[in-house]
Design a protein around this motif. Structure first.
Motif, PDB file in Angstrom:
ATOM      1  N   ASN A 227     -22.007   6.153   5.452  1.00 43.75           N
ATOM      2  CA  ASN A 227     -21.353   5.924   4.159  1.00 43.75           C
ATOM      3  C   ASN A 227     -19.838   5.841   4.224  1.00 43.75           C
ATOM      4  O   ASN A 227     -19.170   5.750   3.198  1.00 43.75           O
ATOM      5  N   ASP A 228     -19.261   5.880   5.431  1.00 45.45           N
ATOM      6  CA  ASP A 228     -17.804   5.868   5.568  1.00 45.45           C
ATOM      7  C   ASP A 228     -17.173   4.666   4.852  1.00 45.45           C
ATOM      8  O   ASP A 228     -17.612   3.536   5.022  1.00 45.45           O
ATOM      9  N   MET A 229     -16.123   4.957   4.086  1.00 43.47           N
ATOM     10  CA  MET A 229     -15.457   3.873   3.364  1.00 43.47           C
ATOM     11  C   MET A 229     -14.081   4.331   2.903  1.00 43.47           C
ATOM     12  O   MET A 229     -13.893   5.470   2.498  1.00 43.47           O
ATOM     13  N   VAL A 230     -13.111   3.414   2.987  1.00 42.93           N
ATOM     14  CA  VAL A 230     -11.806   3.612   2.353  1.00 42.93           C
ATOM     15  C   VAL A 230     -11.609   2.473   1.371  1.00 42.93           C
ATOM     16  O   VAL A 230     -11.775   1.307   1.724  1.00 42.93           O
ATOM     17  N   LEU A 231     -11.266   2.820   0.145  1.00 48.43           N
ATOM     18  CA  LEU A 231     -11.025   1.822  -0.909  1.00 48.43           C
ATOM     19  C   LEU A 231      -9.597   1.983  -1.439  1.00 48.43           C
ATOM     20  O   LEU A 231      -9.143   3.104  -1.663  1.00 48.43           O
ATOM     21  N   VAL A 232      -8.921   0.868  -1.632  1.00 52.56           N
ATOM     22  CA  VAL A 232      -7.562   0.875  -2.181  1.00 52.56           C
ATOM     23  C   VAL A 232      -7.512  -0.040  -3.391  1.00 52.56           C
ATOM     24  O   VAL A 232      -8.027  -1.167  -3.349  1.00 52.56           O
ATOM     25  N   MET A 233      -6.882   0.433  -4.457  1.00 54.04           N
ATOM     26  CA  MET A 233      -6.639  -0.401  -5.639  1.00 54.04           C
ATOM     27  C   MET A 233      -5.141  -0.438  -5.935  1.00 54.04           C
ATOM     28  O   MET A 233      -4.483   0.602  -5.938  1.00 54.04           O
ATOM     29  N   ALA A 234      -4.615  -1.639  -6.165  1.00 52.37           N
ATOM     30  CA  ALA A 234      -3.198  -1.831  -6.488  1.00 52.37           C
ATOM     31  C   ALA A 234      -3.110  -2.630  -7.783  1.00 52.37           C
ATOM     32  O   ALA A 234      -3.435  -3.826  -7.805  1.00 52.37           O
ATOM     33  N   ASN A 235      -2.677  -1.981  -8.883  1.00 49.02           N
ATOM     34  CA  ASN A 235      -2.743  -2.646 -10.191  1.00 49.02           C
ATOM     35  C   ASN A 235      -1.455  -3.339 -10.621  1.00 49.02           C
ATOM     36  O   ASN A 235      -1.404  -3.950 -11.688  1.00 49.02           O
ATOM     37  N   GLY A 236      -0.377  -3.238  -9.839  1.00 52.10           N
ATOM     38  CA  GLY A 236       0.851  -3.969 -10.145  1.00 52.10           C
ATOM     39  C   GLY A 236       1.674  -3.423 -11.289  1.00 52.10           C
ATOM     40  O   GLY A 236       2.667  -4.045 -11.709  1.00 52.10           O
ATOM     41  N   LYS A 237       1.322  -2.242 -11.805  1.00 45.76           N
ATOM     42  CA  LYS A 237       2.016  -1.687 -12.965  1.00 45.76           C
ATOM     43  C   LYS A 237       3.469  -1.296 -12.684  1.00 45.76           C
ATOM     44  O   LYS A 237       4.261  -1.106 -13.620  1.00 45.76           O
ATOM     45  N   ALA A 238       3.848  -1.160 -11.413  1.00 47.06           N
ATOM     46  CA  ALA A 238       5.236  -0.814 -11.083  1.00 47.06           C
ATOM     47  C   ALA A 238       6.182  -1.972 -11.359  1.00 47.06           C
ATOM     48  O   ALA A 238       7.395  -1.788 -11.449  1.00 47.06           O
ATOM     49  N   ASP A 239       5.632  -3.179 -11.456  1.00 45.89           N
ATOM     50  CA  ASP A 239       6.410  -4.370 -11.818  1.00 45.89           C
ATOM     51  C   ASP A 239       7.466  -4.733 -10.772  1.00 45.89           C
ATOM     52  O   ASP A 239       8.515  -5.287 -11.107  1.00 45.89           O
ATOM     53  N   ASN A 240       7.195  -4.436  -9.508  1.00 48.56           N
ATOM     54  CA  ASN A 240       8.082  -4.877  -8.422  1.00 48.56           C
ATOM     55  C   ASN A 240       7.764  -6.321  -8.069  1.00 48.56           C
ATOM     56  O   ASN A 240       6.734  -6.874  -8.491  1.00 48.56           O
ATOM     57  N   HIS A 241       8.638  -6.970  -7.299  1.00 52.76           N
ATOM     58  CA  HIS A 241       8.329  -8.299  -6.805  1.00 52.76           C
ATOM     59  C   HIS A 241       7.151  -8.186  -5.839  1.00 52.76           C
ATOM     60  O   HIS A 241       7.019  -7.179  -5.131  1.00 52.76           O
ATOM     61  N   PRO A 242       6.267  -9.183  -5.787  1.00 55.54           N
ATOM     62  CA  PRO A 242       5.065  -9.085  -4.945  1.00 55.54           C
ATOM     63  C   PRO A 242       5.385  -8.711  -3.501  1.00 55.54           C
ATOM     64  O   PRO A 242       6.265  -9.294  -2.870  1.00 55.54           O
ATOM     65  N   LEU A 243       4.673  -7.717  -3.007  1.00 55.72           N
ATOM     66  CA  LEU A 243       4.871  -7.243  -1.646  1.00 55.72           C
ATOM     67  C   LEU A 243       4.034  -8.029  -0.646  1.00 55.72           C
ATOM     68  O   LEU A 243       2.873  -8.345  -0.901  1.00 55.72           O
ATOM     69  N   ASN A 244       4.637  -8.358   0.474  1.00 57.66           N
ATOM     70  CA  ASN A 244       3.940  -8.929   1.631  1.00 57.66           C
ATOM     71  C   ASN A 244       4.845  -8.692   2.838  1.00 57.66           C
ATOM     72  O   ASN A 244       5.898  -8.079   2.723  1.00 57.66           O
ATOM     73  N   GLU A 245       4.448  -9.167   4.004  1.00 56.58           N
ATOM     74  CA  GLU A 245       5.205  -8.880   5.211  1.00 56.58           C
ATOM     75  C   GLU A 245       6.594  -9.514   5.209  1.00 56.58           C
ATOM     76  O   GLU A 245       7.464  -9.115   5.987  1.00 56.58           O
ATOM     77  N   GLN A 246       6.826 -10.498   4.343  1.00 57.25           N
ATOM     78  CA  GLN A 246       8.150 -11.132   4.266  1.00 57.25           C
ATOM     79  C   GLN A 246       9.100 -10.392   3.313  1.00 57.25           C
ATOM     80  O   GLN A 246      10.302 -10.655   3.305  1.00 57.25           O
ATOM     81  N   HIS A 247       8.550  -9.487   2.530  1.00 54.64           N
ATOM     82  CA  HIS A 247       9.391  -8.733   1.589  1.00 54.64           C
ATOM     83  C   HIS A 247      10.338  -7.834   2.384  1.00 54.64           C
ATOM     84  O   HIS A 247       9.923  -7.165   3.341  1.00 54.64           O
ATOM     85  N   PRO A 248      11.627  -7.793   2.007  1.00 54.18           N
ATOM     86  CA  PRO A 248      12.603  -6.995   2.772  1.00 54.18           C
ATOM     87  C   PRO A 248      12.291  -5.499   2.817  1.00 54.18           C
ATOM     88  O   PRO A 248      12.771  -4.797   3.705  1.00 54.18           O
ATOM     89  N   GLN A 249      11.485  -4.998   1.879  1.00 52.52           N
ATOM     90  CA  GLN A 249      11.160  -3.573   1.863  1.00 52.52           C
ATOM     91  C   GLN A 249       9.706  -3.306   2.249  1.00 52.52           C
ATOM     92  O   GLN A 249       9.175  -2.232   1.972  1.00 52.52           O
ATOM     93  N   TRP A 250       9.088  -4.280   2.908  1.00 53.37           N
ATOM     94  CA  TRP A 250       7.707  -4.116   3.346  1.00 53.37           C
ATOM     95  C   TRP A 250       7.572  -2.878   4.246  1.00 53.37           C
ATOM     96  O   TRP A 250       6.612  -2.103   4.117  1.00 53.37           O
ATOM     97  N   GLY A 251       8.507  -2.689   5.157  1.00 54.12           N
ATOM     98  CA  GLY A 251       8.442  -1.565   6.084  1.00 54.12           C
ATOM     99  C   GLY A 251       8.459  -0.228   5.369  1.00 54.12           C
ATOM    100  O   GLY A 251       7.769   0.720   5.790  1.00 54.12           O
ATOM    101  N   GLU A 252       9.219  -0.125   4.286  1.00 45.88           N
ATOM    102  CA  GLU A 252       9.287   1.128   3.533  1.00 45.88           C
ATOM    103  C   GLU A 252       7.976   1.414   2.819  1.00 45.88           C
ATOM    104  O   GLU A 252       7.499   2.555   2.797  1.00 45.88           O
ATOM    105  N   PHE A 253       7.381   0.374   2.236  1.00 44.42           N
ATOM    106  CA  PHE A 253       6.092   0.551   1.571  1.00 44.42           C
ATOM    107  C   PHE A 253       5.012   0.917   2.592  1.00 44.42           C
ATOM    108  O   PHE A 253       4.201   1.824   2.362  1.00 44.42           O
ATOM    109  N   LYS A 254       5.025   0.228   3.726  1.00 37.04           N
ATOM    110  CA  LYS A 254       4.029   0.499   4.765  1.00 37.04           C
ATOM    111  C   LYS A 254       4.137   1.932   5.257  1.00 37.04           C
ATOM    112  O   LYS A 254       3.124   2.601   5.483  1.00 37.04           O
TER     113      LYS A 254
END
Length: 400
Positions: A227-254
């Protein structure tokens, strides 16, 4: 920044609840996490050939459009190896939860944990779901955290905040796991919520990477669950610019995301069934990151190492044995072994050390073992616990 009292409801727009549906004698046994809006999501699952029915239903839900809005979880019963009826029951859990919140059924994930091979008591599940009333309160988060436990002695939570694009972004997590822990993907069950704006593809890539460094680096007893499982939900309510590896603060979020996952993983290892100590193994001087992780997990997963730690016996020969059968690149002439700050072995020779001081160190709640392989520059860590008499007692009568 770590949020000391944070939880899965600390990120904006997330609610939770847990109730006693009657699957266990007295404690909460049914819980839910709910997002006010559909959330981008990601998941990793057990690599067992016998994936439980809830995992199959959850994978189907996510595959529809990579969105989730609710996760319904029960403890006491894993709904694993239960055939067609088990699958129908997992689908019904999804449908009843969707009806409760008046959302599409594919926006609901299902998770179960407990005894394998027994059918769910669906009359109690149905009634329990109807009682769920999630809120963003601390009390509701605790109710959920209690509802997902089985043989766990403590709740596992972690929460961090990071500023992205000038907006506070929060990541909260809850997990359960105490026995049958030797993940080949994740852990028993872990749920992470964040109000970050991040697409599902980037979130999945991040989760898969972090899983290999955290959840996959813990072991209690060498057994991987159905039954092992990890689930993540990200609802965008923080209203930041979309995060991805090109975002300048990706490393901080990671980094914040990895801290949450690592803390949850370590809490699971520390709360291993019957455990009295957390063991952290760090391997340095490896040829590759993968080999460093492999050796670290071999050491922390060795029954002989685990029992030596329980007995406060600085038997470094057991560590050498685990390194030797790891199939990693090793230079026997250049291996160092440390127990905390105590050097036990170096340059292929045993070192004089105080058995009394080493034994005293091994009686601490956390034991750190460091091994230098002498063949490269890479490093890795793994976490586990000691192996005690109580582990045998707990698992000898798990169903009774």
């Amino acid at each position: 920044m770590k949020i000391e009292d944070g939880s899965v409801v600390s990120p904006k727009g997330f609610l939770a609840d847990g109730v006693h549906a009657g699957l266990r004698y007295t404690k909460n046994d049914l819980g839910v996490i709910y997002s006010e809006v559909p959330a981008n999501c990601a998941a990793v699952y057990t690599q067992s050939h016998f994936q439980a029915a809830p995992l199959k239903v959850t994978q189907e839900s996510i595959a529809t459009e990579d969105l989730l809005q609710a996760i319904v979880v029960n403890s006491a019963n894993a709904n694993a190896c239960t055939g067609e009826q088990g699958l129908l029951d997992a689908y019904e859990m999804r449908e009843k939860c969707a009806e409760l919140f008046q959302i599409d059924k594919h926006l609901v994930a299902v998770a179960s944990t407990g005894v394998i091979g027994e059918f769910l008591k669906m009359d109690k599940i149905r009634n329990g779901i109807s009682q769920l009333s999630p809120t963003p309160s601390k009390e509701s988060a605790v109710a959920f955290q209690q509802a997902i436990l089985t043989t766990d002695l403590v709740m596992k939570t972690s929460c961090y905040k990071v500023e992205i694009d000038g907006k506070p972004v929060v990541i909260g997590g809850a997990a359960k796991g105490s026995g049958m822990i030797h993940p080949n993907m994740a852990t028993m069950l872990s749920f992470i919520t964040t109000d970050a704006c991040i697409d599902s593809s980037s979130l999945q890539s991040l989760l898969s990477d972090v899983t290999d460094k955290t959840y996959n680096q813990i072991t209690v007893d060498g057994d991987t669950s159905t039954n092992d499982m990890v689930l993540v939900m990200a609802n965008g309510k923080a209203d930041n610019h979309p995060l991805n590896e090109q975002h300048p603060q990706w490393g901080e979020f990671k980094k914040a995301f990895q801290l949450v996952s690592e803390e949850l993983a370590k809490q699971i290892a520390k709360d291993g069934e019957g455990a009295t100590k957390l063991i952290e193994v760090e391997v340095t001087g490896a040829k590759t990151k993968h080999e460093a992780n492999v050796v670290a997990k071999k050491i922390v997963g060795s029954s002989l190492v685990k029992t030596a730690v329980y007995g406060a016996d600085a038997n470094w020969g057991r560590i050498i044995c685990a390194v030797g059968y790891s199939e990693a690149s090793v230079d026997p002439e250049d291996i160092d072994i440390y127990l905390g700050d105590i050097c036990l072995f170096t340059n292929n020779r045993p070192q004089a050390f105080s058995e009394e001081l080493a034994s005293d160190y091994l009686k601490k709640e956390q034991v750190n073992i460091t091994v230098h392989l002498g063949v490269g520059e890479e490093s890795g860590k793994a976490w586990g616990c000691d192996l005690t008499y109580d582990y045998v007692k707990i698992n000898a009568s798990y169903r009774t």
